[in-house]
Motif scaffolding. Structure first.
Motif, PDB file in Angstrom:
ATOM      1  N   PRO A  19      85.511  21.695  68.480  1.00  0.00           N
ATOM      2  CA  PRO A  19      85.293  22.097  69.884  1.00  0.00           C
ATOM      3  C   PRO A  19      85.900  21.109  70.876  1.00  0.00           C
TER       4      PRO A  19
ATOM      5  N   MET B  96      85.805  22.467  76.782  1.00  0.00           N
ATOM      6  CA  MET B  96      84.651  21.958  76.045  1.00  0.00           C
ATOM      7  C   MET B  96      84.394  20.483  76.385  1.00  0.00           C
TER       8      MET B  96
ATOM      9  N   LEU C 244      80.749  25.901  80.664  1.00  0.00           N
ATOM     10  CA  LEU C 244      82.100  25.916  80.115  1.00  0.00           C
ATOM     11  C   LEU C 244      83.124  26.308  81.171  1.00  0.00           C
TER      12      LEU C 244
ATOM     13  N   TYR D  47      77.278  22.565  71.057  1.00  0.00           N
ATOM     14  CA  TYR D  47      77.728  22.918  69.698  1.00  0.00           C
ATOM     15  C   TYR D  47      77.105  24.242  69.275  1.00  0.00           C
TER      16      TYR D  47
ATOM     17  N   TYR E 156      78.836  26.977  70.976  1.00  0.00           N
ATOM     18  CA  TYR E 156      80.191  27.205  70.454  1.00  0.00           C
ATOM     19  C   TYR E 156      80.155  27.968  69.131  1.00  0.00           C
TER      20      TYR E 156
ATOM     21  N   SER F   8      75.493  28.938  77.040  1.00  0.00           N
ATOM     22  CA  SER F   8      75.412  27.479  76.966  1.00  0.00           C
ATOM     23  C   SER F   8      74.138  26.919  77.606  1.00  0.00           C
TER      24      SER F   8
END
Lengths: 278, 287
Positions: free
Chosen positions: B8, B14, B133, B243, B246, B252
């Motif tokens: 990532p 990221m 993001l 993480y 992702y 997020s």
């Protein structure tokens, strides 16, 4: 550079009265908590502030500490308005703090230095020495690393006195410090207050316990919204004064053993342990 | 494993997301320590929601410029906390009532403004739930600058903020500038709230303020350590949450908050099993 804020903030000497009230009224909404109170309290004395529940004892302390402004009249502490002093420490009733707060005994005593240090300055060697000696004087130095909530009620009161010592206060206001404490804890605090008086600190001490006031204090201030009487215990604890303050609920008897305070139920008067706001 | 962790980081968006999540998390955690100790949880919730009209107005007036929107939101948050304070001081309303009235009114104003924008649903979703993001380079600089300012203020006024939080009566008798320090704390909270709008959004801001601080509170009995632990938990949650986002394709902001919550649950369970010390029954004031 080393002139402390404290020296600038109260240029008064040891002489002169510690507290002067002239014609002071305090009114909450429609209720008159204090009614034309005038009293002059000399410095260096230990003064018991007594009176029935709701007589205005806490109001009197709030006034002297500068938390509250009088509705009418004038309050002077060492000759100045209360808001101009760093030399005054106020220990409120015990139930007003969060005991789970993450601070140690040492941290709490160090808070007493915050005013003198001023903004943006960190405690130095002199501040640490004052905190150390203050904790030592009240017997809490071995517990300096404890969290505040881990102290007993009596230890906590001693901690607040230590904080006042670290603050170098010369006027100490204690609002019912004995509420909920056992006799050994009370005796320990009285011993500390003897030491404090020897250093010229004026102590005002709100209590319900007239016996205690008569035995251990230089002066008694008897309040019931008005200042009923102020003077030595012998001057203040007379039948007319007590009737004026407590109505028929408190009797004074002269017996072979001396004077005895008797409640209206006929038994010895003991101070009620329930906390109250005056 | 290393590849799994590094993959990532190959994307610039990221990298920016990680940085934003960590910095904002740390600031919220430190400020949040004061909030949980002073019982200001509801204020945090309210300030998050109350920024909506500022976000909407900034968005409308600047055609979506994010720095402009940021300052509109910040101004709205500061103004709201001042109005809330004045309302509870000048009337007999309790503080939580004053907060409730002001924040619901502000939130409604925000929805009204947004409903006048054509792409109503999409924009509202971004404001409510954040989009870490989507953080740009200029966003990062802004977040870094205001976050540093807040942390610096905490460092400079640490001993005064400690006294007004622990014992307001002492603060008055020590002649501390109580009103000024109170305003400072409210402004710091407002900044933390607005900085985290980008990462977790209005709806979840309160979790960033409260959960890491509350977790740390269960772990230590010293304020400085509490702030450090809270900051660590927040930083970890920011990284672990991204993480999770992702690899599991979840939102997020929600992922970050879920990690925070998970850490809280683990610590809580640990403390039930092995207590730090008995909690103290704080007596409530006599009236």
């Amino acid at each position: 550079m080393q002139t402390s804020v404290k020296e600038q903030a109260h240029p008064h000497g040891a002489q002169g009265p510690a507290i002067e009230l002239r014609g002071v009224d305090v009114r909450y909404e429609q209720h008159l908590a204090l009614d034309s109170v005038s009293v002059v309290i000399e410095s260096g004395l230990r003064v018991a502030v007594v009176g029935p529940n709701g007589a205005g004892k806490s109001t009197f302390f709030n006034l002297v500490s500068g938390l509250l402004a009088p509705t009418r009249g004038e309050v002077r502490v060492h000759g100045h308005a209360p808001g101009q002093h760093l030399c005054l420490a106020y220990v409120t009733q015990a139930n007003q703090l969060d005991l789970n707060f993450p601070v140690s005994v040492w941290d709490v005593a160090m808070m007493g230095r915050t005013g003198q240090l001023g903004l943006l300055r960190r405690p130095g060697a002199r501040d640490r020495e004052l905190v150390r000696s203050s904790l030592e004087r009240v017997g809490l130095l071995p517990l300096a690393e404890r969290q505040v909530g881990e102290l007993s009620g009596g230890q906590r009161q001693r901690l607040f006195i230590a904080r006042a010592l670290a603050q170098e206060a010369d006027l100490l206001l204690l609002d019912e410090p004995f509420a909920g404490l056992d006799l050994p804890s009370q005796d320990k605090i009285l011993e500390i207050l003897d030491d404090v008086r020897a250093h010229g600190v004026t102590v005002l001490f709100a209590t319900h316990d007239l016996e205690l006031a008569a035995q251990k204090f230089d002066r008694i201030l008897l309040l019931n919204h008005r200042c009923v009487a102020y003077g030595t215990p012998v001057e203040v604890l007379t039948q007319p004064h007590l009737s004026a303050a407590y109505g028929g609920h408190m009797q004074l008897l002269n017996t072979a053993e001396g004077r005895l305070l008797v409640g209206d139920s006929g038994g010895h008067h003991h101070h009620d342990a329930e906390g109250q706001h005056g | 494993m290393a590849e799994w962790l590094l993959e990532p980081l190959g994307f610039a968006f990221m990298q920016r997301g990680f940085l934003a999540a960590v910095v904002v998390g740390v600031v919220c955690a430190v400020v949040g320590c004061y909030m949980i100790l002073r019982g200001m949880a509801f204020l945090g919730e309210a300030l998050g929601h109350a920024t909506l009209p500022g976000l909407a107005a900034g968005y409308l007036l600047s055609n979506g410029d994010r720095s402009v929107t940021f300052f509109w939101a910040l101004g709205t948050a500061v103004l709201t906390s001042v109005v809330m304070g004045a309302l509870s001081r000048n009337t007999k309303l309790r503080q939580d009532t004053a907060i409730g009235i002001v924040f619901a009114g502000m939130f409604a104003l925000g929805i009204a403004l947004i409903s006048s924008i054509r792409s109503y649903a999409v924009d509202l979703t971004h404001m409510l739930f954040g989009n870490v993001l989507g953080v740009t380079n200029s966003d990062i600089w802004l977040i870094l600058a205001v976050s540093l300012a807040v942390l610096l203020a905490v460092a400079l006024f640490y001993k005064e903020l400690l006294v007004i939080s622990f014992d307001p009566v002492l603060a008055v008798t020590l002649r501390l500038p109580v009103r000024g320090l109170d305003i400072l704390l409210h402004v710091m909270i407002a900044v933390a709230v607005v900085a985290s709008l980008q990462t977790v959004g209005i709806a979840l801001v309160v979790a960033m303020l409260l959960t890491p601080a509350a977790t740390a509170f269960l772990l230590t009995k010293r304020l400085k350590r509490m702030m450090g632990i809270a900051a660590g938990i927040a930083a970890f949650s920011g990284v672990a949450g991204l993480y999770a986002s992702y690899y599991l394709s979840i939102a997020s902001g929600a992922a970050i908050v879920l990690v925070c919550t998970l850490v809280f649950i683990v610590v809580y369970a640990l403390r039930r099993w092995r207590p730090l010390s008995k909690p103290v029954e704080s007596k409530s004031p006599a009236h």
